[in-house]
Design an enzyme around this catalytic site. Structure first.
Site, PDB file in Angstrom:
ATOM      1  N   HIS A  69       0.807  -1.220   0.000  1.00 55.56           N
ATOM      2  CA  HIS A  69       0.000   0.000   0.000  1.00 55.56           C
ATOM      3  C   HIS A  69       0.839   1.267   0.000  1.00 55.56           C
ATOM      4  O   HIS A  69       0.328   2.363   0.210  1.00 55.56           O
ATOM      5  CB  HIS A  69      -0.950   0.009   1.210  1.00 55.56           C
ATOM      6  N   TYR A 115      17.313   2.105   2.405  1.00 46.75           N
ATOM      7  CA  TYR A 115      17.602   1.577   1.073  1.00 46.75           C
ATOM      8  C   TYR A 115      18.692   2.350   0.356  1.00 46.75           C
ATOM      9  O   TYR A 115      19.101   1.984  -0.740  1.00 46.75           O
ATOM     10  CB  TYR A 115      16.339   1.609   0.204  1.00 46.75           C
TER      11      TYR A 115
END
Length: 488
Positions: free
Chosen positions: A171, A258
């Site tokens: 989501h 990341y």
């Protein structure tokens, strides 16, 4: 209509309830069967009682069964939804704790980075077991909907090695779009049209239109910097927007894991994160949140059960993809969403074997991806770093190859920015030994890893991280909830 949906890991109580009520918002689905399965009889019993209460309160003929026998739950299922957390909070705690000894500070640690890579090693053997059962006992051509992280690795394994029709669902895109619509002053997120593409948790809003008007970088930067809340909570995300020219779907804290630039030094971590909520960068934030949520649910279960007596309101149907995909497949009412699938030409400048997240349309013919999308070069470069780690991690998990696992860990952007090769090698040994109960493919590698650890001279430290908070007690959670309620 009458068909069967199996939910694996149904003991994820809040999420299972959301999926269940979403699906029952589709009028044609009232006669379907939900088969719940989990390794915890306790959790299964709680969620079945809640779902039975919903069925009863709404006068539905829907059938709900629950069993710890996974194959029984999968028998004849047309759709299988997975929201498992292999190893539970116990293994997850090690995903955060052990890397901290080597200076690696994670906010979530469930997609890549040190924790996400080990999470994938635990998940992939189990995912392949799911796929074997689906092939053998589910309905022919059953569809596997994976909600579990690490999204790309799990979906990669299921498609490439499990040979099951699989889509990964998240989501993050919806939440990012809601933020953009808000800062631009839209009355509803529906006023925003966008193309968002990349890989899971590194997906990029490469085209934005508000009521048909194109939105550029400068306008978006100004809108975020003027927002009284997001300007403080999303500092790192806004910095990436300024440098890359496009907004990332992922939260401030998750995105920081990341990239190799923002979490490699403690002073830099505190500069870029916000402590108003765990998702904005807190050390081990999602582990703390998950632990507190579990405690809260166990304590407040009677209220959750009472709330299940309320009528289902289709107007409150969530934007989770699952119910909308099933509705499109079964009724041919077309649905547009963002899905995790094998690339196969969808994104021109990412590898063909990678699991990408990109726009697609669903109807009775299946999921049809919009092909030919080209990412801005900085976005593609950032995605490539993670894809290479994901590929090696999947191959290591399939083969039980601890040397390849160490190389995957070494190539992770944040791990490589913080740790030396010697530290990475020892850290992987330590994590594999600590999590051996959930890593059957590494059973032969564990004795040698233990020997290396006994002889190692690599120094570690006990470190809580740059921004760690203690898990709150039930009393503290009650007090906080009461204070928020009083504040309005």
């Amino acid at each position: 209509m009458s068909f069967k949906i199996a939910i694996i890991g149904a003991g994820s109580v809040g999420f299972t309830k959301k999926l269940f009520t979403d699906i029952l918002c589709v009028p044609e689905f009232k006669d379907i069967e939900f088969a719940l399965t989990d390794i915890s009889e306790h959790n299964l019993g709680m969620i079945q009682a809640i779902l039975d209460r919903i069925v009863e309160a709404n006068g539905l003929p829907t059938k709900v069964t629950a069993t710890t026998d996974r194959r029984k739950a999968l028998e004849g299922a047309r759709y299988i939804i997975s929201c498992v957390r292999v190893g539970g909070l116990e293994a997850y705690a090690d995903d955060i704790r052990i890397p901290l000894k080597y200076g690696i500070d994670q906010c979530v640690g469930d997609t890549i980075c040190a924790g996400g890579i080990l999470y994938g090693q635990r998940n992939i053997p189990v995912i392949l077991d799911f796929c074997k059962d689906i092939r053998e006992v589910a309905e022919t051509d059953a569809k596997f909907l994976n909600y579990a992280n690490p999204m790309a690795m799990n979906t990669w394994a299921a498609i490439e090695y499990g040979k099951i029709d699989t889509v990964g669902l998240c989501h993050g895109v919806q939440h990012g779009a809601e933020q953009i619509a808000e800062v631009l002053g839209a009355k509803s997120p529906r006023e925003l049209d966008y193309v968002c593409s990349g890989i899971n948790h590194q997906t990029w809003f490469i085209e934005l239109r508000l009521n048909g008007r194109a939105i550029g970088k400068d306008e978006l930067v100004a809108a975020f910097e003027a927002h009284p809340v997001y300007s403080k909570q999303e500092k790192l995300r806004i910095d990436v927007l300024k440098r890359f020219g496009v907004y990332s779907t992922e939260s401030n804290g998750h995105l920081s894991e990341y990239l190799p630039w923002y979490r490699k030094r403690p002073d830099e971590i505190t500069r870029w994160i916000d402590m108003s909520d765990w998702i904005h960068g807190e050390t081990g934030g999602y582990l703390r949140y998950s632990t507190e949520t579990r405690k809260w649910f166990e304590t407040e279960y009677p209220q959750f059960l009472e709330a299940a007596s309320k009528p289902i309101d289709p107007a409150r149907r969530s934007n989770e993809h699952a119910s909308h995909i099933l509705e499109a497949l079964e009724t041919n009412r077309v649905y547009r969403g963002h899905f995790n699938v094998k690339n196969n030409g969808v994104i021109t400048n990412l590898p063909q074997d990678a699991i990408i997240e990109s726009p697609g349309f669903v109807d009775r013919f299946g999921i049809n991806m919009a092909a030919g999308i080209t990412l801005p070069e900085p976005c593609a470069a950032t995605c490539m770093s993670s894809i290479n780690v994901q590929r090696m991690s999947v191959h290591a998990a399939i083969a039980g190859d601890i040397d390849l696992l160490k190389l995957a860990m070494l190539h992770d952007p944040l791990v490589g920015a913080v740790s030396t090769p010697e530290e990475v090698w020892q850290m992987v040994d330590e994590m594999v030994v600590a999590q051996a109960a959930w890593l059957p493919q590494y059973a032969d590698a564990v004795p040698a890893a233990k020997e290396r650890l006994a002889k190692s001279k690599v120094k570690t430290r006990e470190w809580a991280g740059a921004a760690r908070r203690n898990v709150r007690s039930i009393d503290e959670l009650h007090a906080e909830k009461a204070a928020l309620k009083q504040a309005g």
